[in-house]
Design a protein around this motif. Sequence first.
Motif, mmCIF file in Angstrom:
data_model
loop_
_atom_site.group_PDB
_atom_site.id
_atom_site.type_symbol
_atom_site.label_atom_id
_atom_site.label_comp_id
_atom_site.label_asym_id
_atom_site.label_seq_id
_atom_site.Cartn_x
_atom_site.Cartn_y
_atom_site.Cartn_z
ATOM 1 N N VAL A 249 0.859 -1.261 0.026
ATOM 2 C CA VAL A 249 -0.146 0.038 0.149
ATOM 3 C C VAL A 249 0.816 1.181 -0.073
ATOM 4 N N SER A 250 2.215 1.241 0.041
ATOM 5 C CA SER A 250 3.013 2.181 -0.118
ATOM 6 C C SER A 250 3.936 1.963 -0.968
ATOM 7 N N GLU A 251 4.964 2.860 -1.559
ATOM 8 C CA GLU A 251 5.944 2.908 -2.453
ATOM 9 C C GLU A 251 7.244 2.878 -1.367
ATOM 10 N N PHE A 252 8.306 1.957 -1.550
ATOM 11 C CA PHE A 252 9.550 1.916 -0.621
ATOM 12 C C PHE A 252 10.048 3.265 -0.144
ATOM 13 N N GLY A 253 10.305 3.293 0.960
ATOM 14 C CA GLY A 253 10.889 4.558 1.497
ATOM 15 C C GLY A 253 12.302 4.228 2.519
ATOM 16 N N GLU A 254 13.114 4.863 2.192
ATOM 17 C CA GLU A 254 14.602 4.462 2.775
ATOM 18 C C GLU A 254 14.315 4.328 4.294
ATOM 19 N N GLU A 255 13.537 5.232 4.834
ATOM 20 C CA GLU A 255 13.784 5.103 6.518
ATOM 21 C C GLU A 255 12.439 4.001 6.998
#
Length: 331
Positions: A249-255
């Motif tokens: 449900v979300s794109e990848f985030g570094e944090e």
Amino acid sequence: MEALEATMEAVKEKILREDYIGATYAVMDAQNALLNHPDLSHVAVLCDVLRAKDIALPGCGIDWSWLLRLLPSASPSDVESQHRLLSSEISDLGPSFPGAATALALLDEARSALLDQVTETARPRWTAEDFVPDEIWAVFGASRFPRHHVKVKWMVSESEVLVSLLEPQPEQDEENLPSVCGVFKPSDDVMCVDIARFSHRMNCDRNELESLYRIRPNKGEIWAIYAGWNRNWRWTDQANCEYWVVEIVSEFGEERGIVVSRLVRVDGCETFFKREMHDGFQMVMYVCEAEILRFSHRIPAFTVPGIERHGILKGSLHLCPDALPPKPTWA
């Protein structure tokens, strides 16, 4: 006995009205109360078959594999065995039971259709026009899941594609972990792969200069993940693992990594799934970058228009049966 007879009469009435969903729920309630009487098991099979005839997949008509409770890759002997089993279950109800004759005819039709499919050599899911050089695809391998990634080179024939296998480029402490996500590099070796083994195209970030490909789950995709995964796993730990099925449900985030929503199976359906809810709230979890290897494989999925007419929640997803894990932990 009176309760069983009352249930049977109620089920017969619903089947005569073609209310197969209502009949299914009546059987389920009775199974809980009557400890799964054999007659109820026969009726449950009957309802499953009758419901399946009313759900046509886009461009495909009735899903005969689903009707016979088989994977698309089933062998002729699997088809014959399952046809005999389900026909026997329904025949035990007697020829006068409402819907029995229709269901038996459907089982015969499913048997014929599937035997035609598995005995013909040039009827794969894909055609030569579907493959473009340099595309990245997931293919089925020895694990029976689409866990291997390949890079298309060119078509060898109408049924075979020349590919190079993508090899993982793990960090030092990840070398023994099963890997379908991360950084990959095409092997120098090439092989011919039958197009029937191809599952779906993969979206990935490319570093053309170094011929590297980074594969991560993307928003909107459906994946299986290992329920009890940890970084001490080895390949052998896959044999007895359990799975969750999740929607990204979300794109990848570094944090924060990736946000996923657990999916649960729609009551009475084998391959339709919906998001898990609790008190009206969607249940989500975070998978951080350090846990990216807990993703097992992507499961192709699509929506089926009009399913709400058959008692299936609008927006539910139909998941590819041959990519569903064998030991799910869904409710």
